[in-house]
Design an enzyme around this catalytic site. Structure first.
Site, PDB file in Angstrom:
ATOM      1  CB  SER A   1      -1.211   0.189  -7.036  1.00 56.59           C
ATOM      2  OG  SER A   1      -0.475   1.385  -7.105  1.00 56.59           O
TER       3      SER A   1
ATOM      4  CG  HIS B   1      -2.812   4.210  -2.491  1.00 62.52           C
ATOM      5  ND1 HIS B   1      -2.084   5.119  -3.205  1.00 62.52           N
ATOM      6  CD2 HIS B   1      -2.175   3.019  -2.656  1.00 62.52           C
ATOM      7  CE1 HIS B   1      -1.056   4.511  -3.789  1.00 62.52           C
ATOM      8  NE2 HIS B   1      -1.095   3.243  -3.475  1.00 62.52           N
TER       9      HIS B   1
ATOM     10  CD  GLU C   1      -0.965   8.295  -6.379  1.00 63.32           C
ATOM     11  OE1 GLU C   1      -0.254   9.268  -6.695  1.00 63.32           O
ATOM     12  OE2 GLU C   1      -0.515   7.159  -6.170  1.00 63.32           O
TER      13      GLU C   1
ATOM     14  CD  GLU D   1       0.497   7.585  -2.093  1.00 61.55           C
ATOM     15  OE1 GLU D   1       0.223   8.598  -2.759  1.00 61.55           O
ATOM     16  OE2 GLU D   1       1.140   6.631  -2.548  1.00 61.55           O
TER      17      GLU D   1
ATOM     18  CG  ASP E   1      -0.906   7.187 -10.380  1.00 66.41           C
ATOM     19  OD1 ASP E   1      -1.311   6.545 -11.374  1.00 66.41           O
ATOM     20  OD2 ASP E   1      -0.078   6.717  -9.566  1.00 66.41           O
TER      21      ASP E   1
ATOM     22  CD  GLU F   1       2.366   8.040 -11.214  1.00 66.17           C
ATOM     23  OE1 GLU F   1       2.477   9.180 -10.708  1.00 66.17           O
ATOM     24  OE2 GLU F   1       2.534   6.996 -10.567  1.00 66.17           O
TER      25      GLU F   1
ATOM     26  CG  ASP G   1       4.247   3.913 -11.103  1.00 65.63           C
ATOM     27  OD1 ASP G   1       5.270   3.251 -10.907  1.00 65.63           O
ATOM     28  OD2 ASP G   1       3.347   4.022 -10.233  1.00 65.63           O
TER      29      ASP G   1
ATOM     30  CE  LYS H   1       5.823   4.407  -7.398  1.00 67.12           C
ATOM     31  NZ  LYS H   1       4.693   3.569  -7.864  1.00 67.12           N
TER      32      LYS H   1
ATOM     33  CG  HIS I   1       5.523   8.680  -2.015  1.00 66.88           C
ATOM     34  ND1 HIS I   1       4.546   9.040  -1.116  1.00 66.88           N
ATOM     35  CD2 HIS I   1       4.900   8.654  -3.232  1.00 66.88           C
ATOM     36  CE1 HIS I   1       3.389   9.213  -1.742  1.00 66.88           C
ATOM     37  NE2 HIS I   1       3.586   8.992  -3.022  1.00 66.88           N
ATOM     38  NE  ARG I   2       6.119   1.983  -4.802  1.00 65.26           N
ATOM     39  CZ  ARG I   2       6.232   0.896  -5.560  1.00 65.26           C
ATOM     40  NH1 ARG I   2       7.427   0.430  -5.856  1.00 65.26           N
ATOM     41  NH2 ARG I   2       5.158   0.276  -6.038  1.00 65.26           N
TER      42      ARG I   2
ATOM     43  CE  LYS J   1       3.114   9.143  -7.207  1.00 62.36           C
ATOM     44  NZ  LYS J   1       2.054   8.355  -7.886  1.00 62.36           N
TER      45      LYS J   1
END
Ligand code: PGA
Ligand code: ZN
Length: 421
Positions: A40, A153, A162, A203, A240, A283, A310, A335, A363-364, A386
């Site tokens: 994303s 995700h 998230e 994730e 998120d 987020e 983000d 990131k 992270h990604r 995160k």
């Protein structure tokens, strides 16, 4: 000085190709770094160069970026002082010549940037976090652990991406990991008992067929309580929604829920959730294009809730400045591959801290076994990280590295806990 640079194509956690680079110095010190990849992504991220050859890896090969490292980039950085990170990174940025690192690829540039820092740290016999942050680097971050996955995700109908827990009441990072793991397994049992499947998303969080945020938050809240923790005191909840993903034509299109919300209704919904659950951080509550919405929500809830940019900032110092001047968000997600070099990443962190914005190292969704961000979080002392759920080695690798760093720091280690920064 840099003596040898070598890149290769490896696989990320989604089984897609990514770039890994080794940088060797004339004293024999070696650094290795692998590049993550988002799903994303923000519209203004540095360009991840893909081969686009449909016959290989469905077009996702990175052999062009690898060739750029082994050719042009190696030629440009060999002989340069590896400790001069700013020079190494500026050299690659100039060589690339584009605004978005699209010619050589941000994936090519970042791999070399991070591998160089690791080689230089090794030459100094320093762990990376201390090489980056000096003797003062001792703040272990609060992890935002993503235990329910939705959005881009997972293939469930959950609109928000998230649902995370932050063990702010733990005394140490290792204890935070224990707390997170306990809640994760309690959640698994209660999902199973309620007839939901317990497969995990990108994730490592569960991806049950929820549609609404309330369903997910209800399970998360109960899992916290059933694990014996006090919601809001021991553990807070972080969201998120990744709102850019479902903002279309000026409205928030909750496809999973099967309804649309206007900007006002979307804001009301978030504020209502934050009032009913112990939510400490949201987020991308608003889409990257919805700056007016960002400003309204920040004015309304910015005093009480951390609002992390983000997609809207993309780790870019100029975009962050727009936020600082425009009065939106009060924190930034960082990131490394959104911007493409360590130097620029550190500049963004610095600008955020100077403006009183909090920083969350991140992270990604596509990751590797590389744990650089764990060291960077401690190095810059941002107090928050995160890096996914309590499963999948691509996620736990970062937690495990932070456990090692905490052990190495011993009595000097400080867990950020409720204090953050
Ligand atoms: P991405 O998502 O890595 O798939 O872009 C992570 C996030 O939105 O924070
Ligand atoms: Zn995000």
């Amino acid at each position: 000085a840099v003596n040898r640079v070598r890149a290769r194509q490896i696989l990320d956690s989604r089984g897609n190709p990514t770039v890994e680079a080794d940088v060797e110095l004339s004293d024999g010190s070696v650094g290795r770094a692998a590049v993550p990849s988002g799903a994303s992504t923000g519209a203004n991220e540095a360009v991840e160069l893909r081969d686009g050859d449909p016959a290989r890896f469905h077009g996702k090969g990175v052999t062009t970026a690898v060739a750029a490292v082994n050719g042009e980039i190696a030629d440009a950085v060999i002989g340069l002082d590896a400790e001069d990170q700013a020079l190494i990174d500026a050299t690659m940025i100039d060589l690339d010549g584009s605004k978005d690192k699209g010619r050589l690829g941000a994936n090519a540039i970042l791999a070399v940037s991070l591998a160089t820092a690791k080689a230089a740290a090794s030459a100094h016999r320093q762990p990376l976090y201390r090489y980056v942050g000096g003797v003062g680097a001792r703040l272990l971050p609060v992890p935002m652990m993503n235990i329910i996955n939705g959005g881009a995700h997972a293939d469930n109908p959950l609109d928000f991406q998230e649902f995370m827990i932050a063990p702010v009441g733990a005394r140490t990072f290792a204890e935070a990991v224990r707390v997170g793991s306990e809640v994760f397994h309690t959640l698994k049992a209660s999902l199973a008992a309620a007839g939901h499947h317990t497969n995990v998303g990108d994730e490592g969080g569960f991806a049950p067929a929820f549609t609404t945020a309330d369903e997910a938050l209800g399970f998360v809240l109960r899992a916290i309580e059933e694990s014996g923790y006090e919601p809001g005191t021991d553990i807070t909840i972080c969201l998120d929604p990744a709102s850019s993903e479902f903002y279309r034509g000026g409205v928030y299109d909750y496809v999973g829920e099967g309804r649309q919300r206007s900007v006002e209704e979307h804001i009301d919904h978030l504020v209502d959730l934050a009032a009913r659950y112990p939510i400490s951080s949201i987020e991308d509550p608003m889409a990257e294009d919805d700056i007016a919405g960002w400003q309204r929500l920040t004015a309304l809830a910015g005093e009480r809730v951390q609002l992390v940019g983000d997609d809207v900032f993309c780790t870019d110092v100029d975009r962050l400045r727009d936020g600082i001047e425009g009065g939106y968000a009060n924190a930034i997600l960082v990131k490394v591959n959104q911007i493409g070099t360590l130097t620029e990443t550190l500049a963004t962190v610095d600008a955020a801290h100077k403006a009183g914005y909090r920083v969350v190292m991140s992270h990604r969704s596509g990751e590797t076994e590389d744990t650089t961000i764990a060291d960077l979080a401690v190095g810059v002392g941002c107090g928050q990280i995160k890096t996914g759920s309590l499963s999948r080695s691509d996620r736990t690798a970062k937690y495990n590295q932070l456990i090692r760093i905490e052990e190495e720091l011993g009595d000097r280690a400080v867990y950020a806990g409720r204090g953050t920064r």
